[in-house]
Design an enzyme around this catalytic site. Structure first.
Site, PDB file in Angstrom:
ATOM      1  N   HIS A  80     -10.896  -1.484  -2.667  1.00  0.00           N
ATOM      2  CA  HIS A  80     -11.202  -2.490  -1.892  1.00  0.00           C
ATOM      3  C   HIS A  80     -10.472  -3.637  -2.423  1.00  0.00           C
ATOM      4  CE1 HIS A  80     -14.337  -3.995  -5.186  1.00  0.00           C
ATOM      5  NE2 HIS A  80     -13.882  -5.183  -4.549  1.00  0.00           N
ATOM      6  N   LYS A 115     -15.071   4.602  -3.445  1.00  0.00           N
ATOM      7  CA  LYS A 115     -14.788   4.723  -4.902  1.00  0.00           C
ATOM      8  C   LYS A 115     -16.323   4.936  -5.489  1.00  0.00           C
ATOM      9  CE  LYS A 115     -14.316   1.291  -8.342  1.00  0.00           C
ATOM     10  NZ  LYS A 115     -15.853   0.788  -8.513  1.00  0.00           N
ATOM     11  N   GLU A 162     -16.308 -11.389 -14.691  1.00  0.00           N
ATOM     12  CA  GLU A 162     -17.314 -11.345 -13.645  1.00  0.00           C
ATOM     13  C   GLU A 162     -18.411 -12.219 -14.496  1.00  0.00           C
ATOM     14  OE1 GLU A 162     -17.948  -8.258 -10.717  1.00  0.00           O
ATOM     15  OE2 GLU A 162     -17.344  -7.148 -12.422  1.00  0.00           O
ATOM     16  N   ASP A 222     -15.250   1.981 -14.100  1.00  0.00           N
ATOM     17  CA  ASP A 222     -15.669   1.196 -12.820  1.00  0.00           C
ATOM     18  C   ASP A 222     -14.350   0.353 -12.471  1.00  0.00           C
ATOM     19  OD1 ASP A 222     -17.500   0.415 -11.013  1.00  0.00           O
ATOM     20  OD2 ASP A 222     -17.925  -1.744 -12.260  1.00  0.00           O
ATOM     21  N   HIS A 240      -9.244  -0.469  -9.471  1.00  0.00           N
ATOM     22  CA  HIS A 240      -8.818  -1.942  -9.378  1.00  0.00           C
ATOM     23  C   HIS A 240      -7.712  -2.678 -10.437  1.00  0.00           C
ATOM     24  CE1 HIS A 240     -12.202  -1.607  -6.905  1.00  0.00           C
ATOM     25  NE2 HIS A 240     -13.169  -1.879  -7.831  1.00  0.00           N
ATOM     26  N   ASP A 272     -29.522  15.217   7.478  1.00  0.00           N
ATOM     27  CA  ASP A 272     -29.279  15.236   6.300  1.00  0.00           C
ATOM     28  C   ASP A 272     -27.801  15.620   5.983  1.00  0.00           C
ATOM     29  OD1 ASP A 272     -31.171  16.863   3.621  1.00  0.00           O
ATOM     30  OD2 ASP A 272     -29.034  16.971   3.745  1.00  0.00           O
ATOM     31  N   PHE A 273     -27.184  15.103   5.042  1.00  0.00           N
ATOM     32  CA  PHE A 273     -25.745  15.372   4.757  1.00  0.00           C
ATOM     33  C   PHE A 273     -25.310  16.906   4.614  1.00  0.00           C
ATOM     34  CE2 PHE A 273     -25.652  10.885   2.838  1.00  0.00           C
ATOM     35  CZ  PHE A 273     -25.689  10.315   4.227  1.00  0.00           C
TER      36      PHE A 273
HETATM   37  C1  BG6 Z   1     -16.709  -2.847  -7.795  1.00  0.00           C
HETATM   38  C2  BG6 Z   1     -17.178  -2.470  -9.043  1.00  0.00           C
HETATM   39  O1  BG6 Z   1     -15.749  -1.711  -7.293  1.00  0.00           O
HETATM   40  O2  BG6 Z   1     -15.982  -3.856  -7.841  1.00  0.00           O
HETATM   41  C3  BG6 Z   1     -18.231  -3.775  -9.328  1.00  0.00           C
HETATM   42  O3  BG6 Z   1     -17.905  -1.111  -9.009  1.00  0.00           O
HETATM   43  C4  BG6 Z   1     -17.344  -5.025  -9.545  1.00  0.00           C
HETATM   44  O4  BG6 Z   1     -18.849  -3.414 -10.591  1.00  0.00           O
HETATM   45  C5  BG6 Z   1     -16.789  -4.938  -8.383  1.00  0.00           C
HETATM   46  O5  BG6 Z   1     -18.371  -5.962  -9.562  1.00  0.00           O
HETATM   47  C6  BG6 Z   1     -15.734  -6.438  -8.054  1.00  0.00           C
HETATM   48  O6  BG6 Z   1     -15.287  -6.453  -6.826  1.00  0.00           O
HETATM   49  P1  BG6 Z   1     -14.675  -8.059  -6.473  1.00  0.00           P
HETATM   50  O7  BG6 Z   1     -14.216  -7.828  -5.365  1.00  0.00           O
HETATM   51  O8  BG6 Z   1     -16.029  -8.873  -6.743  1.00  0.00           O
HETATM   52  O9  BG6 Z   1     -13.839  -8.500  -7.793  1.00  0.00           O
END
Ligand code: BG6
Length: 500
Positions: free
Chosen positions: A189, A159, A227, A246, A251, A100-101
């Site tokens: 990412h 994140k 997206e 989000d 990003h 458990d964390f």
């Molecule tokens: C994530 C978001 O960080 O990035 C998602 O939580 C989103 O909602 C995603 O779809 C998009 O990442 P990528 O690499 O597909 O552009």
């Protein structure tokens, strides 16, 4: 030697908290497999999944392999495939710890694991729900596991990092109470994407860009992350998060920082991250009234993608029937520094749009029309430099050219570079570089505390303003956001760059 001619990462024990979650099976383990395939991992690297469900190391490894085999079956691209021999070599180094964390015993078991390894290096990767970040880190600290006397100790945090400025500051304060900034690797990412890293290389290794990269020549910049996917299975997270939190402070601001930052004095972590923090910190803090004026929220309703009928957001599983959560946002922000004063940056991101397209479109000021005044030629269109992050990665520059023939007529043509035409890109998840950099201790592609806080500081006025007013506009799934987003630009005599 590996195909990239770089050093093999040092040995270490990599603890994956949240081992049974999606991130580990979809991205982290495939990335570790790719790193191992490319000879970038030390033979003494050990991977230990940590989660509350009971399992053995072999069971955990087999679950991951089964997922990758299924992925391969579904993919048309054979380059993805899992090589059984290579996998077997990696699987031998995978272990699992049931815990458990929040239970101190879990951390004692972790200490024992590290004690059994040949060196004291350890990375704690928090692929957990964000509510555990502070608690796990606190317990790692309490257990003495972040003490670097016997080897490096690093923590990777996924994140979302906070949900507004106050919570991000609080989380940073928690982390910095038990370890130093040098030990913290905050992931975005987007920074693992080749095309994102390429923005800096293109800007700063091609002398010509600098000459026109400023408010004398650039009219405005558009940053888009469109997206086609909807909220999918993530409503529990998304419905209280929304598109702004989000995608924007993380990003989209990373893309903005890459485009707008000043040249760093060196390509090291401190210099790069300082320039990024400065430019994000220079985003003008709007008053609430200006934040409302400079933002448009949207939510998708029923629609279509080709022949496929799509549900509206409120009909998606686990979304509140009266949800006001935005699945689309468009913003205008201004950067108050010498290079960018007067140049609007328009940002937009949304789910269920017509195409998948992450791009930066830099719109240049138009050429004077004077020379063509007495001809039949139309007014020249503005030049765009398009940096395509995904898919169809590359860069394209729009030019006006004379259409052959007796009349003086112009046409838009493109100079371009597509990654696939020049480079043989090995299959990758985007997490390979990030994991490798963490193993070798390079923080350049990770967010420093001030980066994160400056990002939240810039979006906070929108969050505050929306609490008190404004409208969430409807757009049909499969369309490119609400009409109001077009008006955001039209009132300044501009239009969105065509998607796709
Ligand atoms: C994530 C978001 O960080 O990035 C998602 O939580 C989103 O909602 C995603 O779809 C998009 O990442 P990528 O690499 O597909 O552009």
């Amino acid at each position: 030697m590996n195909p990239y001619n770089v050093e093999t990462a040092p040995p270490c024990t990599l603890f994956l908290f949240g081992a049974n979650g999606d991130l580990v099976k979809r991205l982290l383990m495939p990335a570790l497999y790719n790193l191992s395939r490319d000879g970038l991992l030390d033979r003494n690297l050990r991977i230990v999944g940590v989660d509350h469900n009971a399992a053995t190391g072999a069971e955990f490894a087999e679950r991951l392999a089964a997922f990758m085999r299924e992925r391969d079956k579904a993919a048309a691209d054979s380059a993805q495939s899992l090589d059984p021999k290579r996998w077997a070599r990696l699987a031998k180094r995978i272990d699992y710890l049931t815990g458990d964390f929040l239970d101190p015993d879990t951390y004692q078991a972790i200490a024992k694991h590290i004690g059994r390894s040949r060196n004291g290096n350890a990375i704690f990767y928090l692929a957990t729900a964000p509510r555990f970040f502070a608690d796990v880190v606190q317990r790692l600290g309490d257990g003495g596991l972040l003490n670097e006397t016997e080897g490096f100790r690093r923590v990777v945090i996924e994140k979302p990092f906070g949900s507004d400025l106050a919570s991000a500051e609080l989380l940073n304060a928690c982390l910095l109470r038990v370890m130093s900034e040098k030990q913290i690797y905050r992931i975005d990412h987007y920074l693992g994407k080749e095309t994102v890293q390429n923005i800096l290389v293109s800007r700063f290794s091609n002398g010509l860009f600098e000459a026109f990269w400023n408010n004398h020549y650039i009219d405005h910049v558009q940053i888009t992350a469109a997206e086609t996917v909807g909220v999918e299975e993530r409503a529990a997270f998304y419905d209280h998060t929304g598109a702004l939190r989000d995608m924007v402070p993380n990003h989209l601001f990373q893309l903005l920082a890459m485009v707008a930052m000043e040249p760093p004095a060196a390509f090291g972590a401190d210099a790069v991250r300082s320039e990024k923090a400065k430019v994000i910190g220079a985003i003008r803090p709007w008053s609430k009234a200006m934040a409302l004026k400079n933002s448009v929220r949207g939510q998708y309703t029923e629609g279509r993608q080709g022949r496929k009928k799509l549900k509206g957001y409120r009909d998606e599983p686990r979304v509140a029937a009266d949800s006001q959560t935005e699945t689309y946002v468009a913003l205008k922000v201004m950067i108050d520094n010498w290079r960018w004063v007067g140049v609007p940056f328009y940002l937009r991101t949304g789910k269920r749009m017509s195409v998948r397209d992450t791009e930066i479109a830099i719109c240049f000021k138009p050429a004077p029309y004077a020379q063509f005044r007495d001809s039949d030629a139309e007014r020249p269109k503005p030049n765009y430099l398009k940096i395509q992050i995904q898919p169809n990665e590359g860069m394209w520059f729009d030019l006006q050219a004379k259409r052959p023939g007796p009349a003086l007529a112009m046409e838009n043509v493109e100079l371009g570079f597509a990654y696939k035409d020049f480079f043989n890109m090995r299959p990758a998840t985007g997490y390979e570089t990030l994991i490798y950099d963490c193993l070798i201790g390079d923080q350049t592609l990770f967010q420093r505390a001030d980066n994160i806080e400056n990002g939240w500081r810039a979006v906070q006025p929108f969050l505050d303003a929306w609490k008190e007013g404004g409208e969430v506009h409807a757009y049909a799934a499969g369309e490119d956001g609400p009409v109001a987003a077009d008006e955001l630009l039209a009132r300044e005599r501009r239009v969105w760059h065509r998607l796709g």
